[in-house]
Design an enzyme around this catalytic site. Structure first.
Site, PDB file in Angstrom:
ATOM      1  CD  GLU A 169     -27.989  13.750  22.096  1.00 49.96           C
ATOM      2  OE1 GLU A 169     -27.815  12.515  22.082  1.00 49.96           O
ATOM      3  OE2 GLU A 169     -29.038  14.262  22.522  1.00 49.96           O
ATOM      4  CB  CYS A 177     -21.884   9.741  17.722  1.00 47.52           C
ATOM      5  SG  CYS A 177     -22.808  10.800  16.621  1.00 47.52           S
ATOM      6  CB  SER A 180     -16.304  10.578  25.515  1.00 47.53           C
ATOM      7  OG  SER A 180     -15.768  11.406  26.514  1.00 47.53           O
TER       8      SER A 180
END
Ligand code: NAD
Length: 557
Positions: free
Chosen positions: A308, A342, A281
C-alpha cells in the site's frame, strides 16, 4: 516492562485436541476515548511528560533474543528535534541473515500450532494494548511520531487493537471455506502459510500498520523479519515487547532497526523470500518489486508482493453540496496529523459558485487552529516527521509563492528551529495540473482548483486523470444525478471512496482500506482479502473406493 521468556516454546507433541470448530464472534470496534480535560484517559496520558525524559535503548530482536551491535542511531522528537528519546542498535548484513535463519527455524513449530492458539496470542496483544499499555503506546506514538493525543488514540490504540480482533474473526471465516465433497470422496482445503519467510517493511505514519504488516502473516502461520521505520522506532519497539509479553514465540517476528536498503538487499537475495508486506512510498515499493524481478529465477516460490503506497487524495464538491461540510472536510481531511496520512486530502475541486464561502469558512477554522508540541493538548497540529519532510513541504510552498500558476491562500510559514513545523497551508492552483495538484507531498498542504460550475463532468474527468494514484477520494453533493455521475467517472480514481465525508479515517471492519493504480495492490488491510495473500492453499482429495479399471463407458462398441 516484563518480557516473558518464550525461547523454549514448542507446541506440545501428542497434545489432546478437542477438535472443536472454533469461530471468533464478529468483534466491535475498540471505542475511541475522547481525552477531555480531567478524564481518566487524559490523566493517564499525563505520563507523556515523564516518558519524554527517558532515553530508551532499542536493541535488535532476533529469535527472541536482544542483539546489540553498538552501531548506534538516534530517534528524536519531531516537535523538539534536539531532544533524543531513543538510541537504537543498527543491524548489519550478519544480523539480517541471522534474522532470516531465526524466522525459518521458528516457522516449523509456528505453522503447526493450532490456529486458535495463534489467534489467542493475537487477541492477547490486542487486549494488552486496550488496557495495561494503552497510555504507554499512545505516549510513545505522540512523542516519537508527533501525534496529538487523539491521533495517537485512533492509531496506536484503536486501529492496532481492531486489526488483531478483526483478523482473528476473518481468519476463522477463511479457514471454514471448504470445497464440496460427495459420498465417494472427501475434499478439503488446507490453508498452509507461504513457504519461506515474509519481509514486513513498515512506514512511520501508522503504528497500527507497522504492527499489522507483521501480525497478519503471523496469524496465518508465517514468520517475519520486520524492517520498522526509524522515525517510528519507539512505538514499534513497544509493540514488539508487548507481543513477546503476550507469548509470541521467539523468531516469529524478528525486529530489525537499521537501513532499509541494507535489509532489503539481503532479504531480496535470499531464495526463501516468500513475500513482502509493505506500506510506504510508491518509489520504495517499486524498488522492492524491481529487486524481486531481477532475482525471480532464484526464489523457491514466486514471492507475494503486497504493498500500500502513496496517494493524491481528493475532495470534489458539486454545487449542490453544503459549503460548511466541504470546508470542514478540507480542514480535518488535510491537516489532521499534519496531512501525513496516506488518505489525507491533498487536492480539492470546488465550484466557482461556492469558493468564496468555502474559503471564508476554511479561513475562519484555520484561524482557531494551534500548532506546537504534543504535550500541549490544545494543539491540533504538531510537527512533520523529519527534516527531509520539512524541506520537501517548504519546497512546494516556496515554489507556489514564486509561481504565476499558484497562490498561497492560507498558511505558508515554516520553521524548523525547534521542531519541524509547517503551517497548515492552502494553495490555490490556477491550472488544474499544477505540480501540487498531481504529486504526493505528505504534509499539511492542500491545493484547490476552482472550476466552472458548468464544467462538472469534464472536471470529474480531470480529477480522475491528474495523478497516477488511486487511494482515497470524496464527493460532496446533495443532487442524486451529480452523485451518480461522480460515482461513474471516478470509479477507478479511489479504492476508498467517500460520499459526503472526508477521505480519511477508514475504520477496520467498516471501510476495508487500500487503493490501486500507483497506490498499491489494494489487498485491503484488516480483512479477508489481505489474509488470503498470506496463505498457500493445498486442496486434498481423498477417494474412498479407488478405480480398478482404466476404461470409460464411451469406449463400448
Ligand atoms: P518510505 O517509503 O520512505 O519508507 C517505508 C519503509 O521502507 C521504511 O521502513 C523505510 O526504512 C523502508 N525502506 C526504504 N528503502 C528501502 C529499501 N530499499 N529496502 C527496504 N526497505 C526500505 O515511506 P514513509 O515515509 O515511511 O511513509 C510515507 C509513505 O507511505 C507515503 O507515501 C504514504 O502515502 C505511504 N502510506 C501508504 C499507506 C496506504 O495504506 N496506502 C498507509 C500509510 C502510508
Amino acid at each position: 516492562m516484563h518480557l516473558k521468556n518464550v525461547e523454549n516454546y514448542k507446541p506440545l507433541k501428542n497434545k489432546l485436541m478437542n477438535n472443536a470448530l472454533f469461530q471468533f464472534a464478529h468483534p466491535a470496534n475498540e471505542p475511541v476515548k475522547e481525552y477531555r480535560p480531567g478524564s481518566p484517559e487524559r490523566v493517564a496520558l499525563e505520563k507523556v511528560k515523564k516518558q519524554s525524559k527517558e532515553v530508551v535503548e532499542i536493541p535488535i530482536i532476533i529469535g527472541g533474543k536482544e542483539v546489540r551491535t553498538g552501531d548506534m542511531g538516534e530517534v528524536v522528537m519531531p516537535h523538539n528535534h534536539k531532544h533524543v528519546i531513543a538510541k537504537y542498535h543498527k543491524v548489519g548484513e550478519k544480523e539480517v541473515k541471522m534474522a532470516i535463519d531465526a524466522a525459518l527455524k521458528a516457522k516449523k513449530d509456528w505453522e503447526n500450532t493450532p490456529w486458535v492458539e495463534r489467534a489467542s496470542i493475537m487477541a492477547k496483544i490486542g487486549q494488552l494494548l486496550a488496557t495495561k499499555y494503552r497510555a504507554r503506546i499512545n505516549a510513545a506514538c505522540m512523542l516519537g511520531q508527533s501525534k496529538n493525543c487523539f491521533q495517537a488514540e485512533i492509531d496506536s490504540a484503536c486501529e492496532t487493537i481492531d486489526f488483531y480482533r478483526f483478523n482473528n474473526y476473518y481468519a476463522g471465516n477463511l479457514y471454514s471455506e471448504q470445497p464440496a465433497s460427495s459420498p465417494d470422496q472427501l475434499n478439503r482445503v488446507e490453508y498452509r502459510p507461504l513457504e519461506g519467510f515474509i519481509m514486513a517493511v513498515t512506514p512511520f505514519n501508522f503504528t497500527s500498520i507497522a504492527s499489522n504488516l507483521n501480525m497478519t502473516p503471523a496469524l496465518m502461520g508465517n514468520t517475519t523479519i520486520w524492517k520498522p521505520s526509524t522515525t517510528a522506532l519507539l512505538s514499534n519497539y513497544h509493540i514488539m515487547q508487548i507481543a513477546m509479553e503476550a507469548g509470541l514465540p521467539a523468531g516469529v517476528v524478528n525486529f530489525l532497526p537499521g537501513k532499509g536498503s541494507l535489509i532489503g538487499g539481503v532479504a531480496l537475495n535470499n531464495p526463501n523470500l516468500a513475500g513482502i508486506h509493505f506500506t510506504g512510498s510508491t518509489a520504495t515499493f517499486q524498488g522492492l518489486w524491481k529487486g524481486v524481478g531481477v532475482n525471480i529465477a532464484n526464489y523457491k516460490s514466486y514471492p507475494r508482493l503486497v504493498g500500500e503506497t502513496g496517494g493524491k487524495d481528493f475532495i470534489f464538491a458539486h454545487s449542490s453540496a453544503n459549503p460548511r461540510e466541504v470546508a470542514c472536510a478540507i480542514v480535518r481531511g488535510a491537516f489532521e496529523y499534519q496531512g501525513q496520512k496516506c488518505s489525507a486530502a491533498s487536492r480539492a475541486y470546488i465550484p466557482k459558485s461556492m469558493w468564496k464561502e468555502v474559503k471564508q469558512i476554511v479561513g475562519d477554522m484555520l484561524s482557531t487552529i494551534k500548532m506546537g508540541d504534543v504535550t500541549d493538548f490544545t494543539n491540533y497540529v504538531n510537527a512533520v516527521i523529519d527534516e527531509a519532510s520539512f524541506d520537501n513541504c517548504k519546497g512546494y510552498i516556496d515554489r507556489a509563492k514564486a509561481s504565476k500558476d499558484a497562490e498561497i491562500v492560507f498558511g505558508g510559514k515554516c520553521d524548523k528551529k525547534v521542531g519541524y513545523f509547517v503551517e497548515p497551508t492552502v494553495i490555490l492552483a490556477k491550472v488544474p495540473n499544477y505540480e501540487s495538484m498531481a504529486q504526493e507531498i505528505f504534509g499539511p498542504i492542500i491545493t484547490i482548483y476552482v472550476y466552472d460550475d458548468k464544467k462538472y463532468e469534464e472536471t470529474l474527468e480531470l480529477c480522475d486523470s491528474t495523478s497516477p494514484y488511486a487511494l482515497t477520494g470524496a464527493i460532496f453533493a446533495s443532487d442524486l444525478k451529480a452523485l451518480q455521475l461522480a460515482d461513474q467517472k471516478l470509479k477507478y480514481a479511489a479504492g476508498n471512496y467517500y460520499i459526503n465525508d472526508k477521505p480519511t479515517g477508514a475504520v477496520v471492519g467498516c471501510q476495508p482500506f487500500g487503493g490501486s493504480r500507483a497506490s498499491g495492490t489494494n489487498d485491503k488491510a484488516g480483512g479477508l482479502w489481505n489474509l488470503i495473500r498470506w496463505t498457500n492453499p493445498r486442496a486434498i482429495k481423498e477417494t474412498f473406493v479407488p478405480a480398478t479399471e482404466y476404461g470409460y463407458p464411451f469406449l463400448a462398441k
